[in-house]
Design a protein around this motif. Structure first.
Motif, PDB file in Angstrom:
ATOM      1  N   ALA B 194       0.780  -1.147  -0.020  1.00 45.07           N
ATOM      2  CA  ALA B 194      -0.106  -0.050  -0.125  1.00 45.07           C
ATOM      3  C   ALA B 194       1.081   1.188  -0.046  1.00 45.07           C
ATOM      4  CB  ALA B 194      -0.990   0.023   1.241  1.00 45.07           C
ATOM      5  N   ASN B 195       1.989   1.166   0.623  1.00 47.40           N
ATOM      6  CA  ASN B 195       2.822   2.298   0.676  1.00 47.40           C
ATOM      7  C   ASN B 195       3.427   2.997  -0.674  1.00 47.40           C
ATOM      8  OD1 ASN B 195       2.737   1.427   3.333  1.00 47.40           O
ATOM      9  ND2 ASN B 195       4.993   1.408   3.732  1.00 47.40           N
ATOM     10  N   SER B 197       1.989   2.979  -3.580  1.00 45.02           N
ATOM     11  CA  SER B 197       0.727   3.654  -4.137  1.00 45.02           C
ATOM     12  C   SER B 197       0.438   4.918  -3.534  1.00 45.02           C
ATOM     13  CB  SER B 197      -0.541   2.876  -4.202  1.00 45.02           C
ATOM     14  OG  SER B 197      -0.493   1.728  -4.841  1.00 45.02           O
ATOM     15  N   ALA B 198       0.516   4.973  -2.096  1.00 46.91           N
ATOM     16  CA  ALA B 198       0.279   6.228  -1.367  1.00 46.91           C
ATOM     17  C   ALA B 198       1.301   7.031  -1.610  1.00 46.91           C
ATOM     18  CB  ALA B 198       0.099   5.992   0.161  1.00 46.91           C
ATOM     19  N   GLU B 200       3.352   7.601  -4.180  1.00 41.04           N
ATOM     20  CA  GLU B 200       3.201   7.917  -5.547  1.00 41.04           C
ATOM     21  C   GLU B 200       2.034   9.084  -5.539  1.00 41.04           C
ATOM     22  OE1 GLU B 200       3.597   5.471  -9.219  1.00 41.04           O
ATOM     23  OE2 GLU B 200       3.324   3.931  -7.737  1.00 41.04           O
ATOM     24  N   ALA B 201       1.008   8.842  -5.039  1.00 45.70           N
ATOM     25  CA  ALA B 201      -0.223   9.650  -4.928  1.00 45.70           C
ATOM     26  C   ALA B 201       0.004  10.869  -4.306  1.00 45.70           C
ATOM     27  CB  ALA B 201      -1.373   9.025  -4.388  1.00 45.70           C
ATOM     28  N   ILE B 202       0.779  10.848  -3.127  1.00 46.93           N
ATOM     29  CA  ILE B 202       1.341  12.106  -2.466  1.00 46.93           C
ATOM     30  C   ILE B 202       2.081  12.996  -3.154  1.00 46.93           C
ATOM     31  CG2 ILE B 202       2.477  12.959  -0.247  1.00 46.93           C
ATOM     32  CD1 ILE B 202       1.613  10.558   1.260  1.00 46.93           C
ATOM     33  N   LYS B 204       2.569  13.015  -6.677  1.00 40.60           N
ATOM     34  CA  LYS B 204       1.633  13.492  -7.724  1.00 40.60           C
ATOM     35  C   LYS B 204       0.662  14.611  -7.294  1.00 40.60           C
ATOM     36  CE  LYS B 204      -0.028  10.736 -11.646  1.00 40.60           C
ATOM     37  NZ  LYS B 204      -0.270   9.163 -12.189  1.00 40.60           N
ATOM     38  N   ASP B 205      -0.021  14.344  -6.016  1.00 42.52           N
ATOM     39  CA  ASP B 205      -0.855  15.621  -5.809  1.00 42.52           C
ATOM     40  C   ASP B 205      -0.008  16.938  -5.501  1.00 42.52           C
ATOM     41  OD1 ASP B 205      -3.830  16.012  -4.601  1.00 42.52           O
ATOM     42  OD2 ASP B 205      -2.487  16.744  -3.083  1.00 42.52           O
ATOM     43  N   LYS B 207       2.320  17.921  -7.158  1.00 34.89           N
ATOM     44  CA  LYS B 207       2.888  17.995  -8.311  1.00 34.89           C
ATOM     45  C   LYS B 207       4.389  17.586  -8.682  1.00 34.89           C
ATOM     46  CE  LYS B 207      -0.774  20.592  -8.274  1.00 34.89           C
ATOM     47  NZ  LYS B 207      -2.128  19.788  -8.791  1.00 34.89           N
ATOM     48  N   PHE B 295       3.032   6.927   5.257  1.00 28.03           N
ATOM     49  CA  PHE B 295       1.961   8.005   4.657  1.00 28.03           C
ATOM     50  C   PHE B 295       2.640   9.452   5.450  1.00 28.03           C
ATOM     51  CE2 PHE B 295      -1.526  10.756   4.191  1.00 28.03           C
ATOM     52  CZ  PHE B 295      -2.253  10.256   2.938  1.00 28.03           C
ATOM     53  N   TYR B 391      -5.757  15.628   3.629  1.00 29.60           N
ATOM     54  CA  TYR B 391      -6.704  15.607   2.517  1.00 29.60           C
ATOM     55  C   TYR B 391      -8.014  15.442   2.917  1.00 29.60           C
ATOM     56  CZ  TYR B 391      -1.955  14.463   0.407  1.00 29.60           C
ATOM     57  OH  TYR B 391      -0.495  14.375   0.072  1.00 29.60           O
TER      58      TYR B 391
END
Lengths: 391, 391
Positions: B194-195, B197-198, B200-202, B204-205, B207, B295, B391
């Motif tokens: 899970a780490n 993906s998180a 990457e998302a943090i 990407k969000d 920028k 996270f 978030y």
């Protein structure tokens, strides 16, 4: 007032309800099109929360023989014999008959024998299967935005693909004979098109796509042609051409094309000459030509509408409580948009909110906005207010 | 403590300082690499702020002959004769010898004659060239993030291209024999990654771009090879393998490759087993394996570091003042990360902040975080606290 105008617009919105499958790494900030249920327990097996020794609490205060080490990822199933303990790593499966973990730091070990005293509580560092999430339980709801925390939750369930709502296709125009593009060269009497770049940026920052379609000249035919050319978009946003000046052809062109007015002004300053028209499932927003007004109405009215079209559940802005700093009067027959700077719990205006709606620099200075209600005539020092964060 | 760890990391950061030209419509959320100065006055010519009549205030209270209409974008230069007025549209150039505009709504017109009384103030709705921005003035500073308001300001100046800092190249790994990818099928004893993906998302969000490079198995050679393979990245982020368990090879491999420790733990819960290593200009973050800790440390430590590497000026998070709701004790020998829900000015904990650092659902419930200081032993109802929005 903004809220009642928004409600009127929302009543006229057709949610697209179209969805598409995306892989998890492309799902950030997309809107879930289905409820998501847990497919497995989290954790999926009893495991250790720490690096230490697994033992059975019946044998606390007794010497225990350390018989081996269980690593995270080890697929074997171990079982504790009486008077024995296993070294165990974080995340490793607990051996059968164990019920407690003592962390390395608190363990006393001599010659491969472990001694644990009663300062360690029973079930210490023991993570039970399903203690966080049980298979079948609802995890996330349709309409939620996939922020990084939710992406993490999906990944932890082995959910690598999700259905998300497709977002509206948006066309952006500007209008006015006096407008030239930033990449052109403005003469002394012309002004640069700041609105379209800002509208595009506001949408992009909020994860909506749009296409810029150019400047519409101040002529009925040009306006008619421009709107017609964008008939394959769900939403058209233009700015300028909405006030009562002689050279405003937008409303005429829309009527000619069969559009009906949803709102023909908003009782707010700045932003009054905002119009929204509808034909079948399509919406057209005519934002004010003045940059500040166009910016704020795009942010406060167009964005929530795009979320609604995309079936996003949460349509309200995040709000922050603040103490007002200063004193301000405003006309109470309308709602007033008060730009300000939020810092250390206080909200201070920019130049007591006195500036033209054609300005841009107050938007750059501000980081938040207060929206006064109709009937409200001012704010006094230390008033408790609710503000919306800007950029 | 997070702040002192961050300062230590910042001291070891080499800002990339590389820049590239981007067009304005690709500049949203990029970081300015140059100070920006105004190239022209804003507004660039005296113009009307409203649709109405332009006249000279010397002739207030006298009948004025309406001699024509000036539209926005009209390139001609008009001049008022005595006892005359022009109809004028918003943004149109003021005629010479005029000094005031009366809006249509307040104007009395009969047989092409205009009457204005003294309820209109001199200079009403007259926008002076340069009243907002003067050519040569500094508009934006190097290191500022190009939010939509700043994009609008640049567009209004006809600035269609800007130099922005390039952002670091980031490689993301995960580690552990027990980890399988969300797109694979986990057995009973395995857990999903899970780490990554998180993380990457943090990123990407916020920028930042990153590339996911896979799971590193618990072996010294695999770890060494993985880190070596990513030597062309500015920053490597991995999670797991940072605690004192037997099967943690990350630190050994980094030492073997010549990396030096910048921090080898943070006095914070969760998140203690966080490490940061440096070799030449490269940084490696080893985040905890536990999802919540990974996270939060990615959010609170890695993100600010990436901003620093990108020469972003503002490295602090936006903070909000709130009233604490409830009562909570925590260990005062360390900093504690307290997840919570901010609503109506109040911050409430989730389950009194009692949950394992392996959990994810508290992150989904929370919308903000409080960071206690070392030496602080708890919070009482109604305490004033500063929180950071999540978030």
């Amino acid at each position: 007032m903004i809220q009642s105008s928004l409600e009127l617009i929302f009543q006229n919105v057709n949610e697209l309800k179209k969805s598409k499958k995306v892989s998890l790494n492309g799902a950030i900030n997309q809107i879930l099109a289905r409820d998501i249920f847990a497919v497995k327990n989290l954790p999926s097996f009893d495991n250790s929360a720490l690096d230490g020794y697994a033992f059975n609490y019946d044998f606390v205060n007794k010497p225990l023989k350390i018989v081996g080490t269980i690593f995270a990822g080890d697929k074997s199933v171990y079982e504790l014999s009486q008077n024995c303990a296993y070294r165990i790593m974080t995340g490793a499966m607990m051996p059968k008959a164990s019920d407690t973990v003592v962390e390395f730091e608190k363990a006393v070990v001599e010659n491969d024998m472990l001694f644990v005293d009663k300062s360690i509580k029973k079930h210490n560092a023991y993570r039970y299967a399903g203690e966080e999430v049980k298979a079948g339980e609802m995890l996330l709801r349709k309409g939620e935005v996939l922020t990084p925390d939710k992406i993490m939750l999906l990944a932890s369930q082995g959910i690598d693909e999700v259905k998300v709502f497709t977002k509206p296709k948006v066309a952006v125009f500007s209008s006015g004979d006096e407008i030239v593009e930033p990449w052109q060269k403005a003469s002394q009497s012309e002004i640069y098109n700041a609105n379209s770049s800002a509208i595009e940026a506001i949408l992009k920052d909020a994860k909506f796509e749009c296409e810029y379609k150019g400047i519409i000249k101040d002529s009925f035919t040009d306006t008619l042609n421009a709107i017609s050319s964008a008939s394959n978009y769900d939403v058209i946003i233009t700015s300028g051409g909405a006030s009562k000046g002689d050279a405003d052809f937008m409303a005429e062109a829309l009527k000619e094309l069969g559009y009906k007015a949803v709102i023909d002004s908003i009782n707010v300053r700045p932003g009054k000459p905002t119009k929204c028209y509808k034909l079948d499932e399509k919406l057209v927003f005519i934002l004010p030509g003045n940059p500040m007004a166009a910016f704020l109405i795009c942010f406060l009215v167009v964005l929530p509408t795009l979320k609604k079209i995309s079936s996003q559940k949460e349509l309200n802005f995040t709000k922050i409580m603040a103490k007002f700093s200063g004193n301000i009067k405003f006309k109470d027959g309308r709602s007033n948009l008060v730009l300000g700077i939020y810092k250390d719990g206080k909200f201070s205006t920019i130049n007591n909110n006195k500036f033209g709606s054609g300005m841009i620099t107050p938007l750059v200075k501000a980081n938040s906005i207060y929206i006064s209600k109709v009937g409200e005539s001012g704010l006094s020092d230390n008033d408790d207010i609710e503000i919306i964060p800007l950029y």
